[in-house]
Design a protein around this motif. Structure first.
Motif, short mmCIF file in Angstrom:
data_model
loop_
_atom_site.label_atom_id
_atom_site.label_comp_id
_atom_site.label_asym_id
_atom_site.label_seq_id
_atom_site.Cartn_x
_atom_site.Cartn_y
_atom_site.Cartn_z
N ILE A 1 81.11 -1.19 22.37
CA ILE A 1 81.42 -0.39 23.57
C ILE A 1 81.12 -1.21 24.83
O ILE A 1 80.10 -1.91 24.89
CB ILE A 1 80.61 0.92 23.55
CG1 ILE A 1 81.05 1.77 22.35
CG2 ILE A 1 80.79 1.69 24.84
CD1 ILE A 1 80.24 3.03 22.16
N SER A 2 81.98 -1.12 25.80
CA SER A 2 81.80 -1.87 27.05
C SER A 2 80.51 -1.45 27.75
O SER A 2 80.21 -0.25 27.85
CB SER A 2 82.99 -1.60 27.97
OG SER A 2 82.70 -2.08 29.27
N ILE B 1 75.50 2.45 17.66
CA ILE B 1 76.88 2.84 18.03
C ILE B 1 77.46 1.89 19.08
O ILE B 1 78.62 1.47 18.98
CB ILE B 1 76.87 4.30 18.52
CG1 ILE B 1 76.57 5.22 17.34
CG2 ILE B 1 78.20 4.68 19.16
CD1 ILE B 1 76.33 6.66 17.71
N VAL B 2 76.63 1.53 20.08
CA VAL B 2 77.13 0.62 21.13
C VAL B 2 77.46 -0.74 20.55
O VAL B 2 78.53 -1.31 20.82
CB VAL B 2 76.07 0.50 22.26
CG1 VAL B 2 76.47 -0.61 23.23
CG2 VAL B 2 75.95 1.81 23.00
N GLU B 3 76.56 -1.28 19.71
CA GLU B 3 76.81 -2.60 19.12
C GLU B 3 77.88 -2.52 18.03
O GLU B 3 78.73 -3.41 17.92
CB GLU B 3 75.50 -3.14 18.53
CG GLU B 3 74.45 -3.48 19.56
CD GLU B 3 74.83 -4.71 20.38
OE1 GLU B 3 75.61 -5.53 19.91
OE2 GLU B 3 74.35 -4.81 21.53
N LEU C 1 80.72 1.30 30.36
CA LEU C 1 80.73 2.69 29.92
C LEU C 1 79.35 3.14 29.45
O LEU C 1 78.86 4.19 29.85
CB LEU C 1 81.75 2.87 28.79
CG LEU C 1 83.21 2.68 29.15
CD1 LEU C 1 84.08 2.82 27.91
CD2 LEU C 1 83.63 3.71 30.19
N LEU C 2 78.74 2.32 28.60
CA LEU C 2 77.42 2.68 28.05
C LEU C 2 76.70 1.41 27.62
O LEU C 2 77.00 0.85 26.56
CB LEU C 2 77.58 3.63 26.85
CG LEU C 2 76.28 4.15 26.24
CD1 LEU C 2 75.51 5.01 27.25
CD2 LEU C 2 76.55 4.95 24.99
N TRP D 1 71.69 4.99 19.27
CA TRP D 1 72.38 4.54 20.50
C TRP D 1 72.74 3.07 20.40
O TRP D 1 73.88 2.66 20.62
CB TRP D 1 71.47 4.83 21.68
CG TRP D 1 71.98 4.48 23.04
CD1 TRP D 1 73.16 3.82 23.34
CD2 TRP D 1 71.33 4.74 24.29
NE1 TRP D 1 73.27 3.67 24.70
CE2 TRP D 1 72.17 4.22 25.30
CE3 TRP D 1 70.13 5.35 24.64
CZ2 TRP D 1 71.82 4.31 26.64
CZ3 TRP D 1 69.79 5.44 25.98
CH2 TRP D 1 70.63 4.92 26.96
N GLN E 1 83.58 -1.58 13.35
CA GLN E 1 85.03 -1.73 13.38
C GLN E 1 85.51 -2.60 12.22
O GLN E 1 86.56 -2.34 11.63
CB GLN E 1 85.47 -2.36 14.72
CG GLN E 1 85.22 -1.44 15.90
CD GLN E 1 85.45 -2.13 17.24
OE1 GLN E 1 85.17 -3.32 17.38
NE2 GLN E 1 85.96 -1.40 18.20
N TYR F 1 80.43 -0.48 17.60
CA TYR F 1 81.80 -0.28 18.07
C TYR F 1 82.12 -1.16 19.29
O TYR F 1 83.19 -0.98 19.89
CB TYR F 1 82.04 1.19 18.41
CG TYR F 1 82.07 2.06 17.17
CD1 TYR F 1 83.18 2.07 16.34
CD2 TYR F 1 80.99 2.86 16.84
CE1 TYR F 1 83.21 2.87 15.20
CE2 TYR F 1 81.01 3.67 15.70
CZ TYR F 1 82.12 3.66 14.89
OH TYR F 1 82.16 4.44 13.76
#
Length: 320
Positions: free
Chosen positions: A92-93, A86-88, A96-97, A83, A30, A90
């Motif tokens: 991501i909560s 992308i999770v770290e 959700l994942l 995986w 981000q 962005y």
């Protein structure tokens, strides 16, 4: 020399992506969207490495047994790295994942709980239901081969039973057999009986007429005809049912536990932790179930290969 340089460059890109994921603070994609290019380049690097390994398998068949396991291992590593990235990246909560690292932490920190769930679901319900369902399906198929009314009565019933949803059977079995593992084993018996029955019946009926005549010529008894002619020819069908049932049994036990169980079991853990929004633990339980199912299927596949080395399908594979 050129291949060595390319391989080093590919490994360097993958290592750079790994360093980014492990050292940067959450949300780095981000803050710096251009960093996604590094992930894409690491994808390309892994694809190139896998292509090199595949070509190496073809050019050096003697080394293939050592190289082949590397291909799915590297592929899985890249999926996990993507995986985690992308999770770290962005932020991501975890509801959700969750990130793979969080799932691994949950797995390690809750080993006693996961072991108790595994023992309740797999070692008690799955094994008991699987053995009972497969054994009863096998024995019934033996009788059906000799009895026309059993064949004509049970085969259409098998099609009917396979269409019944497990979510409809599970609560009934819980009412009949209670909340403990016996009701889950009963669900598994229902799910595994007919696949084994249909496959074994098909296999026993596929016995070559020439073999039948040969056994008749030798004045073989019924048991000798069964063990030396019918059963070996039916084994490929039986192993198909065993492998199919190994996955069906685990799914059936977990789903059945949603409808009532003591405070232990994989299905109970998943439903409870979802209610608490503790998704790390949910994914950790799913990992345990997936590993158990994969090991069961792999063990059956190895047993099939060792017993059916003479079968044309396995002889054909061994030539390559």
């Amino acid at each position: 020399m050129l291949n060595y340089f390319a391989s080093s460059l590919h490994l360097g890109l993958i290592a750079l992506q790994l360093v980014l994921v492990t050292s940067a603070e959450a949300g780095f994609y981000q803050r710096s969207p251009s960093l996604i290019l590094l992930l894409l380049m690491s994808f390309y690097a892994v694809a190139a490495l896998l292509n090199q390994l595949t070509q190496l398998c073809s050019s050096q068949p003697n080394q293939a047994r050592y190289i082949k396991p590397l291909i799915p291992t590297i592929f899985a590593f890249m999926l996990i790295l993507a995986w985690q990235s992308i999770v770290e990246g962005y932020a991501i909560s975890p509801v959700l994942l969750p990130a793979p690292s969080s799932i691994f932490d949950a797995l390690i920190n809750n080993l006693p709980i996961l072991w108790a769930d595994f023992r309740q679901t797999y070692l008690k319900a799955v094994l008991a239901g699987y053995l009972l369902g497969c054994a009863s399906g096998f024995l019934m198929a033996q009788w059906a081969v000799k009895s026309a009314f059993l064949r004509q009565g049970l085969v259409p019933l098998g099609n009917f039973m396979s269409a019944i949803p497990i979510v409809g059977i599970a609560p009934i079995m819980v009412m009949w057999f209670g909340f403990d593992w016996q009701s889950k084993a009963a669900v598994i018996v229902v799910m595994t009986f007919f696949p084994m029955f249909i496959n074994t019946l098909t296999g026993l009926q596929s016995t070559d007429a020439l073999h039948k005549d040969l056994m008749h010529t030798y004045a073989a008894s019924k048991s000798q005809t069964f063990f030396k002619s019918q059963l070996p020819q039916a084994l490929p069908f039986i192993f198909n049912a065993l492998k199919l049932n190994s996955t069906l049994a685990l799914i059936g036990a977990i789903v059945a536990e949603f409808f009532g169980t003591p405070i232990v079991g994989m299905g109970f853990r998943i439903s409870t932790e979802v209610g608490r929004m503790n998704m790390d633990m949910v994914w950790a339980t799913i990992v345990v179930a997936a590993v158990a199912g994969s090991l069961s299927y792999g063990a059956l596949a190895l047993l099939e290969k060792s017993l059916l080395f003479w079968h044309p399908s396995f002889r054909g594979n061994n030539k390559h």
